[in-house]
Design a protein around this motif. Structure first.
Motif, PDB file in Angstrom:
ATOM      1  N   MET A 124       0.821  -1.204   0.000  1.00 12.86           N
ATOM      2  CA  MET A 124       0.000   0.000   0.000  1.00 12.86           C
ATOM      3  C   MET A 124       0.860   1.262   0.000  1.00 12.86           C
ATOM      4  N   VAL A 125       1.994   1.223   0.680  1.00  6.25           N
ATOM      5  CA  VAL A 125       2.916   2.369   0.650  1.00  6.25           C
ATOM      6  C   VAL A 125       3.488   2.523  -0.755  1.00  6.25           C
ATOM      7  N   LEU A 126       3.869   1.399  -1.354  1.00  4.18           N
ATOM      8  CA  LEU A 126       4.418   1.450  -2.709  1.00  4.18           C
ATOM      9  C   LEU A 126       3.383   1.984  -3.695  1.00  4.18           C
ATOM     10  N   ALA A 127       2.135   1.618  -3.523  1.00  2.00           N
ATOM     11  CA  ALA A 127       1.071   2.143  -4.384  1.00  2.00           C
ATOM     12  C   ALA A 127       0.953   3.660  -4.224  1.00  2.00           C
ATOM     13  N   ALA A 128       1.081   4.133  -2.997  1.00  2.00           N
ATOM     14  CA  ALA A 128       1.027   5.583  -2.754  1.00  2.00           C
ATOM     15  C   ALA A 128       2.203   6.301  -3.410  1.00  2.00           C
ATOM     16  N   LEU A 129       3.307   5.587  -3.580  1.00  2.00           N
ATOM     17  CA  LEU A 129       4.494   6.139  -4.235  1.00  2.00           C
ATOM     18  C   LEU A 129       4.486   5.894  -5.749  1.00  2.00           C
ATOM     19  N   SER A 130       3.382   5.370  -6.264  1.00  2.00           N
ATOM     20  CA  SER A 130       3.219   5.038  -7.688  1.00  2.00           C
ATOM     21  C   SER A 130       4.219   3.987  -8.164  1.00  2.00           C
TER      22      SER A 130
END
Length: 165
Positions: A124-130
Motif C-alpha cells: 500500500m505504501v508502494l502504491a502511494a508512491l506510484s
C-alpha cells in the motif's frame, strides 16, 4: 480507547503513562504499553504529530531491550510505518515497512499473519508512491499467503482482494 470516548480516555491514559514512567522507568514493558496506548489514542483522534514521538520512543526502547528483529520490536516498527504513511511521509514509511517485513520473514516466517500484513502494508505504501508493479506483485503474494494462512473468508484476505481491484 476501549469504549470509544477518546477525549475522556486521554487524561486517564496520559496519567497512567506518566505514572508508569515515574514508578517503573522507561525500560519497563508496562511503561512501553502505556506510551503505545497514548500514541494509538492520539492517532485515532487525528493527532498524528503528537503520536509520532511516542511511537518512536516505544520503538527505540524495544530495539534497545529486545533487539531489532524481535517480533514486538517489528510490530512497533510497523505501527510507526503506518502512522508515517497516514502523514504522507511515504519514503520513511517504505523504509520501515521493508525493515519490518524482512525481520518478520526471518523470525516468524512468510505465512505468519503478521508477516502477511506487513507484505500488504508495504504494498500500500508502494502504491502511494506510484510503484505500481511492485505493489501489485506484493498484493498478489499477500493474497496467496492470506488465503492459505487465514482462509478466503477472512477480513484480511477480503481486504487484499479489494486493494488489488
Amino acid at each position: 480507547c476501549k469504549v470509544g470516548r477518546g477525549q475522556d480516555a486521554k487524561p486517564l491514559l496520559e496519567r497512567a503513562m506518566q505514572g508508569r514512567e515515574a514508578a517503573l522507568s522507561l525500560s519497563h514493558p508496562d511503561t512501553w504499553a502505556s506510551i503505545h496506548a497514548v500514541a494509538m489514542l492520539y492517532e485515532s483522534m487525528g493527532q498524528l504529530e503528537e503520536a509520532e514521538p511516542l511511537y518512536r520512543r516505544v520503538l527505540k526502547r524495544k530495539e534497545r531491550s529486545m533487539g531489532h528483529i524481535h517480533p514486538d520490536t517489528l510490530s512497533s516498527m510497523s505501527d510507526l510505518a503506518k502512522l508515517l504513511k497516514a502523514m504522507g511521509r511515504y519514503q520513511e514509511s517504505e523504509t520501515l515497512c521493508r525493515h519490518a517485513l524482512e525481520g518478520k520473514e526471518a523470525t516468524l516466517g512468510c505465512s505468519d499473519p503478521s508477516t502477511v500484513q506487513s507484505i500488504h502494508d508495504l504494498a500500500m505504501v508502494l502504491a502511494a508512491l506510484s510503484k505500481n508493479e511492485e505493489a501489485e506483485s506484493l498484493l498478489r503474494r499477500a493474497l496467496e499467503l492470506s488465503n492459505k494462512a487465514l482462509g478466503s473468508a477472512h477480513q484480511s484476505t477480503l481486504t487484499t482482494h479489494v486493494d488489488l481491484a
